[in-house]
Design an enzyme around this catalytic site. Sequence first.
Site, mmCIF file in Angstrom:
data_model
loop_
_atom_site.group_PDB
_atom_site.id
_atom_site.type_symbol
_atom_site.label_atom_id
_atom_site.label_comp_id
_atom_site.label_asym_id
_atom_site.label_seq_id
_atom_site.Cartn_x
_atom_site.Cartn_y
_atom_site.Cartn_z
ATOM 1 N N THR A 173 3.214 -5.918 -2.598
ATOM 2 C CA THR A 173 2.577 -4.607 -2.473
ATOM 3 C C THR A 173 1.223 -4.643 -3.179
ATOM 4 O O THR A 173 0.910 -3.804 -4.019
ATOM 5 C CB THR A 173 3.469 -3.511 -3.076
ATOM 6 O OG1 THR A 173 3.732 -3.832 -4.437
ATOM 7 C CG2 THR A 173 4.785 -3.401 -2.329
ATOM 8 N N GLY A 175 -1.789 -3.825 -2.371
ATOM 9 C CA GLY A 175 -2.606 -2.616 -2.309
ATOM 10 C C GLY A 175 -2.196 -1.578 -3.342
ATOM 11 O O GLY A 175 -3.042 -0.839 -3.866
ATOM 12 N N ASP A 176 -0.905 -1.513 -3.638
ATOM 13 C CA ASP A 176 -0.438 -0.593 -4.673
ATOM 14 C C ASP A 176 -0.973 -0.996 -6.041
ATOM 15 O O ASP A 176 -1.468 -0.163 -6.805
ATOM 16 C CB ASP A 176 1.093 -0.588 -4.716
ATOM 17 C CG ASP A 176 1.719 0.197 -3.578
ATOM 18 O OD1 ASP A 176 1.094 1.159 -3.110
ATOM 19 O OD2 ASP A 176 2.831 -0.154 -3.160
ATOM 20 N N TYR A 177 -0.856 -2.271 -6.359
ATOM 21 C CA TYR A 177 -1.320 -2.737 -7.668
ATOM 22 C C TYR A 177 -2.841 -2.606 -7.799
ATOM 23 O O TYR A 177 -3.355 -2.218 -8.850
ATOM 24 C CB TYR A 177 -0.889 -4.180 -7.901
ATOM 25 C CG TYR A 177 0.592 -4.324 -8.187
ATOM 26 C CD1 TYR A 177 1.093 -4.047 -9.450
ATOM 27 C CD2 TYR A 177 1.480 -4.726 -7.200
ATOM 28 C CE1 TYR A 177 2.449 -4.167 -9.728
ATOM 29 C CE2 TYR A 177 2.837 -4.855 -7.464
ATOM 30 C CZ TYR A 177 3.311 -4.573 -8.735
ATOM 31 O OH TYR A 177 4.663 -4.691 -8.999
ATOM 32 N N GLY A 180 -3.592 0.986 -8.424
ATOM 33 C CA GLY A 180 -3.267 1.337 -9.796
ATOM 34 C C GLY A 180 -4.333 0.865 -10.770
ATOM 35 O O GLY A 180 -4.680 1.564 -11.725
#
Length: 405
Positions: A173, A175-177, A180
Amino acid sequence: MEHTEAPPLPLAGIRVVDAATVIAAPFCATILGEFGADVIKVEHPVGGDPCRAFGTPTARKDTLTWLSEGRNKRSVTIDLHKPQGVQVFKDLIAKSDILCENFRPGTLEKWGVGWDVLCEINPRLIMLRITGYGQTGPYKDRPGFARIAHAVGGLSYLAGMPRGTPVTPGSTTLGDYLSGLYGCAGVRMALRYRDETGRGQYIDIGLYESVFRCSEELAPAYAMYGTVRERKGPHIEVACPYGHFQTRDGKWVAIACTTDKLFERLADAMQRPELASSSVYGEQKTRLEHRHEVNEIVRDWCGALTRAEVLKRCFESRAPAGPLNDIADIFGDRQFHARRNLVAMDEPTIGETLIVPNVVPRLSETPGSIRSLGPKLGEHTEEILSGLLGLDAAAIAELRKQRVI
């Protein structure tokens, strides 16, 4: 020897409300918590953050993902669908510095806790909002996931073999990290602004934007020349040899010769210095024109040696190379151990010692720390409601009776 106390962590005294779910905005809160912020994880009383069910289950019925990514947080359960829950949430925001959320645009507004309301309650509030496509634009109401962000942001199109099926880079994931991390940068800049003016603000990030921002020259190359970069597998167009090569023992190495000097070092490692002469492949332009031949030469050389032999020769010649590590390789890698990139944490609630990624970045004077792994759902509800908000036992009991908490 005189004992000196460690200096306080840089975000000590900052309170963060993490009302988000899964990875993106919660990862920002996790980083803030590693550097001293008091992070209060607000979760629905039934089930909590879906991240608790994402990954490998533990004896505690949540997952290894949750235990690692929920580190340094206190969990309080609040049902924001109920008026009493909304009021508890507002009271919490009044005593906090930062709110992290990633509900679809309009969700918090529907519950009566949108930015306009919260900034009236707490004008110093900094609010991080991460969604699939941001708070504006024609796609803002679409659901967002990292896999979709990789696709929309242009990354997945480039991942995979030429003319093959595009793949998700690393099956992670990412793109999530990334979002963030961008969120954490935004929060820190907003804190700086607040220090100067006393005013908070909100930060608006779309998952796809974080991915797109890492796209090198894709945009200017298309705008100027109409260039559409295609999948190149393990290689790239602007340097050669630059890719992944399999060794005799079935393992892989990465080699990255971005300059003529680096290729000269690789030629020395291969014991074929003539390859780096100007009449053969010594100039990048020539190597790019004959990339298939050059890659074939390097591929044959790697295929005749074990990975350890290839890396030893490259390191001795200072040619840029490294192993393609799987997680077992990482656990045995001296660099990871020397830098303490892996840290052991005892988790009494499951009776196990877990190994998790350590804190990044590394600060010389005030290094971050992992003080606890992901909490049990609602583990700190009474502690927070009584200690921070001042509710007495009867008020807390009534909230439980109404299933607000």
